[in-house]
Design a protein around this motif. Structure first.
Motif, short mmCIF file in Angstrom:
data_model
loop_
_atom_site.label_atom_id
_atom_site.label_comp_id
_atom_site.label_asym_id
_atom_site.label_seq_id
_atom_site.Cartn_x
_atom_site.Cartn_y
_atom_site.Cartn_z
N ILE A 252 55.71 -2.37 -59.52
CA ILE A 252 54.71 -0.84 -58.98
C ILE A 252 53.35 -0.50 -58.94
N PRO A 253 53.13 -0.56 -57.77
CA PRO A 253 51.85 -0.16 -57.90
C PRO A 253 51.31 1.08 -57.71
N LEU A 254 50.73 1.68 -59.23
CA LEU A 254 50.46 3.04 -59.30
C LEU A 254 49.41 3.77 -58.70
N ASP A 255 49.21 2.89 -57.86
CA ASP A 255 48.28 4.21 -56.44
C ASP A 255 49.21 4.69 -55.39
N LEU A 256 49.89 4.33 -54.69
CA LEU A 256 51.21 4.92 -54.51
C LEU A 256 51.54 6.33 -54.64
N PRO A 257 51.29 7.07 -53.76
CA PRO A 257 52.05 8.60 -53.33
C PRO A 257 53.04 8.89 -55.29
N GLY A 258 53.13 9.70 -55.16
CA GLY A 258 54.10 10.24 -56.45
C GLY A 258 54.00 9.91 -58.17
N VAL A 259 53.04 9.00 -57.82
CA VAL A 259 52.25 8.30 -59.10
C VAL A 259 51.80 9.50 -60.30
N SER A 260 51.95 9.59 -61.11
CA SER A 260 51.06 10.13 -61.78
C SER A 260 51.37 9.90 -63.57
N LYS A 261 50.44 10.24 -64.18
CA LYS A 261 50.00 9.39 -65.33
C LYS A 261 49.97 10.55 -66.21
N GLY A 262 50.61 10.51 -67.81
CA GLY A 262 50.24 11.81 -68.65
C GLY A 262 48.93 11.88 -69.82
N LYS A 263 48.72 12.34 -70.58
CA LYS A 263 46.90 12.49 -71.15
C LYS A 263 47.67 10.50 -72.24
N PRO A 264 46.25 10.39 -72.37
CA PRO A 264 46.23 8.84 -72.99
C PRO A 264 46.58 9.26 -74.49
N LEU A 265 47.38 8.81 -75.65
CA LEU A 265 48.07 9.39 -76.71
C LEU A 265 47.01 8.91 -78.11
N ASP A 266 47.41 10.08 -78.72
CA ASP A 266 46.24 9.94 -80.18
C ASP A 266 47.33 9.56 -80.86
N LYS A 267 46.98 8.49 -81.61
CA LYS A 267 47.51 7.90 -82.60
C LYS A 267 46.70 7.32 -83.82
N ASP B 296 38.12 2.72 -82.09
CA ASP B 296 38.46 3.09 -83.37
C ASP B 296 38.32 4.25 -83.66
N ARG B 297 36.82 4.50 -83.78
CA ARG B 297 37.21 5.16 -84.66
C ARG B 297 35.53 6.51 -83.77
N MET B 298 36.17 6.48 -82.73
CA MET B 298 35.71 7.35 -81.51
C MET B 298 37.05 8.44 -82.38
N SER B 299 36.50 9.70 -81.61
CA SER B 299 37.28 10.57 -82.09
C SER B 299 38.37 11.00 -80.80
N SER B 300 38.78 10.54 -80.04
CA SER B 300 39.79 10.90 -78.40
C SER B 300 39.52 9.64 -77.95
N PRO B 301 41.55 9.79 -77.81
CA PRO B 301 41.77 8.45 -76.88
C PRO B 301 41.16 8.33 -75.94
N GLN B 302 40.65 9.70 -75.18
CA GLN B 302 39.89 10.03 -73.55
C GLN B 302 38.07 9.15 -73.93
N GLU B 303 38.17 9.04 -74.88
CA GLU B 303 36.67 8.63 -75.26
C GLU B 303 37.06 7.13 -75.05
N VAL B 304 37.85 6.38 -75.90
CA VAL B 304 37.78 5.11 -75.37
C VAL B 304 38.18 4.83 -74.09
N ILE B 305 38.54 5.86 -73.52
CA ILE B 305 39.39 4.81 -71.97
C ILE B 305 37.75 5.23 -70.75
N ALA B 306 36.99 6.09 -71.39
CA ALA B 306 36.31 6.60 -70.31
C ALA B 306 35.13 5.37 -69.42
N ALA B 307 34.87 5.59 -68.37
CA ALA B 307 33.91 5.57 -67.92
C ALA B 307 32.34 5.17 -68.70
N GLY B 308 32.45 3.87 -68.73
CA GLY B 308 30.96 3.16 -70.07
C GLY B 308 31.31 2.75 -71.31
#
Ligand code: FAD
Length: 410
Positions: free
Chosen positions: A216-231, A38-50
């Motif tokens: 739907i497996p999300l590794d199929l061709p044509g699937v893409s993702k948005g940015k993680p939401l900051d809330k 919760d205290r991390m500054s960005s939602p990218q940091e929350v899901i980063a490897a490690g």
């Protein structure tokens, strides 16, 4: 040792052990990790490897909690009714985010399990059940950029309006369906998910009632993702959009067609509303417990604030709300696990009541902490923000009440 006074005197030893097991994970791993995330500054940091997100999810998977909704015949924990409520309340007590993430992770696989198709279960559910490393993460992709509340309005006139149809469609093409469109930035686990149970449009002439459900497996061709939401609240819960461009899935991955979409949606909403009631009973209990402890140590007027009568009144009101939340949401979940068809209005009553009561309890609890309650190093500040999000999560309370009201008037 029960973490609260258990009014049900008929818990089985298995249910008692479940409560203690989930509480241990909640206390030792999930709550402290959620506070760190919760205290991390960005939602990218929350899901980063490690990130500690992954070790916490692995700890939950190692104990099989990701399979809570998968029937025992398919190798899951098969929790339902009272057992499911007990587990979700403890997860919510730890963190609304982990409760939602772990529960929703099993959604695509639980949906496959309900088909009873043994080949499909072997292909898709068995690897998920065996996963102890959080390699498979599921999500429930229902809302869309232009259709948030709309997706939940089952039974109301707008649901059958042919002028209102969804943004994600599935078109048959030989032995495949071709998926196109976008799901909203609010899909929980959205950017970390490996698989989605996707609620989509099959027959736009029926409006939103012409839907279907696809795995739907999300590794199929044509699937893409948005940015993680900051809330502002539930910051440890990853959320983000999923886009489909000419994604081809085999026909067997269409789990529900338009002819049975509406009853399936009712069942799903009965489950999600009931789960929200249980989870936010847990969040409210966490806030009440923190305030009770603090009130015995904070000295004002020469004595602990718990000795001031007005504080005692607030504590008792909070206690009553937590107990009412548990009583209503448990009763709804127990009934709906056994009833066919389930009574969605009770599940909606549990969701709307428990989330509103939870916001009130966290608000009062924060007030009892005084200025300290506003600081980032006080758990209460996080619980208050997390509770606020719950009034919108999985359907805005006002909109859900309209769906419930139609059942009363039917
Ligand atoms: C923490 C969290 C987790 C979530 N997880 C998921 C998830 O896992 N998967 C997923 O797909 N989505 C998820 N959502 C999305 C959530 O279900 C939607 O945010 C919610 O349904 C509301 O949609 P909206 O945000 O588009 O608001 P809108 O639908 O735009 O509503 C805006 C306002 O208009 C009002 N309103 C809208 N329609 C009506 C109507 N017909 N009558 C009266 N008032 C109306 C609403 O009450 C609200 O106050 C999540 C949201 C949150 C906050």
């Amino acid at each position: 040792m029960s973490p609260y006074k258990e009014l049900n005197l008929n818990l089985t030893p298995k249910q008692q052990a479940l409560k203690e097991g989930v509480h241990r994970l909640a206390k030792e791993v999930l709550r402290p990790t959620a506070v760190t995330l919760d205290r991390m500054s960005s939602p990218q940091e929350v899901i980063a490897a490690g990130s500690p997100l992954w070790s916490a999810l692995k700890a939950a998977y190692a104990q099989g909690f990701h399979t809570a909704l998968i029937p025992t015949e398919c190798g899951g924990l098969g929790l339902q009714g009272l057992s499911l409520h007990i587990a979700l309340e403890e997860l919510g007590w730890a963190s609304a985010e982990f409760a939602a993430s772990i529960a929703v992770s099993g959604f695509p696989f639980a949906a496959v399990a309900t088909t009873g198709n043994t080949d499909l279960i072997q292909e898709l559910v068995t690897p998920f059940v065996a996963d102890k490393e959080a390699r498979f993460v599921g999500c429930w992709a229902i809302t869309e950029p232009h259709h948030g509340s709309d997706q939940f309005m089952a039974g109301t006139p707008q649901f059958y309006d042919a002028k209102i149809s969804g943004q994600v469609s599935a078109r048959p093409d030989g032995n495949h369906y071709v998926i196109n469109g976008e799901k909203s930035a609010w899909v929980s686990n959205g950017t970390i998910a490996t698989h989605a149970v996707t609620y989509l449009t099959l027959d736009p002439s029926k409006g939103l009632a012409g839907g279907g459900v696809a795995f739907i497996p999300l590794d199929l061709p044509g699937v893409s993702k948005g940015k993680p939401l900051d809330k502002m609240g539930q910051r440890a819960l990853n959320q983000g959009s999923i886009m489909f461009k000419d994604v081809r899935i085999p026909k067997r991955y269409l789990l529900v067609d338009a002819s049975v979409y509406e009853p399936v949606l009712y069942r799903t909403l009965t489950l999600t509303n009931g789960a929200m009631g249980a989870i936010f009973t847990g969040v409210a209990r966490a806030a009440y417990e923190e305030a009770l402890i603090y009130s015995k140590t904070r000295i004002q007027g020469g004595k602990p604030i718990s000795e001031h009568q007005l504080v005692q009144k607030h504590l008792f009101d909070m206690f009553t709300k937590v107990e009412t939340c548990r009583a209503l949401s448990r009763a709804a979940m127990v009934y709906n696990a056994a009833a066919d068809p389930p009574a969605i209005e009770y599940a909606i009553a549990a969701k709307t009541y428990c989330t509103q009561a939870c916001l009130e309890v966290t608000d009062t609890a924060l007030q009892l902490f005084g200025g300290k309650g506003l600081t980032r190093d006080c758990l209460m500040e996080k619980l208050y923000r997390d509770a606020r999000a719950s009034l919108i999560e999985d359907g805005v309370n006002d909109v859900l009440a309209l769906v419930g009201a139609r059942r009363l008037l039917a």
